[in-house]
Design a protein around this motif. Sequence first.
Motif, PDB file in Angstrom:
ATOM      1  N   ILE A   6      28.124  41.992  33.887  1.00  0.00           N
ATOM      2  CA  ILE A   6      26.935  41.151  34.081  1.00  0.00           C
ATOM      3  C   ILE A   6      27.349  39.679  34.078  1.00  0.00           C
ATOM      4  CG2 ILE A   6      24.739  40.410  33.074  1.00  0.00           C
ATOM      5  CD1 ILE A   6      24.504  43.286  31.935  1.00  0.00           C
ATOM      6  N   LEU A   7      28.245  39.320  33.152  1.00  0.00           N
ATOM      7  CA  LEU A   7      28.716  37.937  33.075  1.00  0.00           C
ATOM      8  C   LEU A   7      29.382  37.508  34.378  1.00  0.00           C
ATOM      9  CD1 LEU A   7      29.053  35.544  30.983  1.00  0.00           C
ATOM     10  CD2 LEU A   7      31.377  36.381  30.723  1.00  0.00           C
ATOM     11  N   LEU A   8      30.202  38.369  34.952  1.00  0.00           N
ATOM     12  CA  LEU A   8      30.862  38.037  36.218  1.00  0.00           C
ATOM     13  C   LEU A   8      29.872  37.991  37.374  1.00  0.00           C
ATOM     14  CD1 LEU A   8      34.230  40.019  36.151  1.00  0.00           C
ATOM     15  CD2 LEU A   8      33.887  37.565  35.926  1.00  0.00           C
ATOM     16  N   LYS A   9      29.008  38.999  37.420  1.00  0.00           N
ATOM     17  CA  LYS A   9      28.075  39.117  38.539  1.00  0.00           C
ATOM     18  C   LYS A   9      27.061  37.967  38.561  1.00  0.00           C
ATOM     19  CE  LYS A   9      25.026  42.427  40.749  1.00  0.00           C
ATOM     20  NZ  LYS A   9      24.516  43.785  40.746  1.00  0.00           N
ATOM     21  N   ARG A  10      26.637  37.521  37.388  1.00  0.00           N
ATOM     22  CA  ARG A  10      25.592  36.493  37.283  1.00  0.00           C
ATOM     23  C   ARG A  10      26.122  35.138  36.824  1.00  0.00           C
ATOM     24  NH1 ARG A  10      20.324  38.802  37.841  1.00  0.00           N
ATOM     25  NH2 ARG A  10      20.735  40.877  38.625  1.00  0.00           N
ATOM     26  N   ARG A  11      27.403  34.926  36.980  1.00  0.00           N
ATOM     27  CA  ARG A  11      28.055  33.717  36.480  1.00  0.00           C
ATOM     28  C   ARG A  11      27.383  32.435  36.976  1.00  0.00           C
ATOM     29  NH1 ARG A  11      33.317  32.344  34.415  1.00  0.00           N
ATOM     30  NH2 ARG A  11      33.911  30.263  35.091  1.00  0.00           N
TER      31      ARG A  11
END
Length: 162
Positions: free
Chosen positions: A6-11
């Motif tokens: 999620i952190l990578l996808k929504r950075r």
Amino acid sequence: MLAQEILLKRRAEILHALCSSGSGEHLERVVDMLLAQGELGWEDYQNVVVPGRALYSNARQLLDLVYTKGADSCGLFFSAVKQVLPEAQGTGFFSSQCPSSLDDRVKPQRTATEDLLTQRPSLVCKLQGCIDGVLGALVESGHFSSTDCDGVQLPIHTPSQQ
């Protein structure tokens, strides 16, 4: 979906939410919460909140650091962001699958210094409006010198950093 994914996808959304106000307050409050929970160490804090470096760069540094610490750290990061950001900004990139909560951690016996770090976020909120009075009391009691006060009151510091 794992918190790291999620952190990578929504950075980009997370960066925008933390920095869009133009103030470092949101970022600093999140970092304070992670520091208080022991997820970040003091050295981590100093590497993330660098005076003079662009706000977005500081936020990117935090996201990189949290990501490298793993899924549990990412979950704690999301929990801190949920507490700091207004509802409208924070809900878009959170998932019920994000693990952990800042309150779920077991709290072992701590020293006075660790207690101070744990209470740092609430102390920062309480002290923001009365920095001058607190500094005056510290000088009068002999715990601070006038030089110490000058260092705290430098104009480059935000209220949270003071």
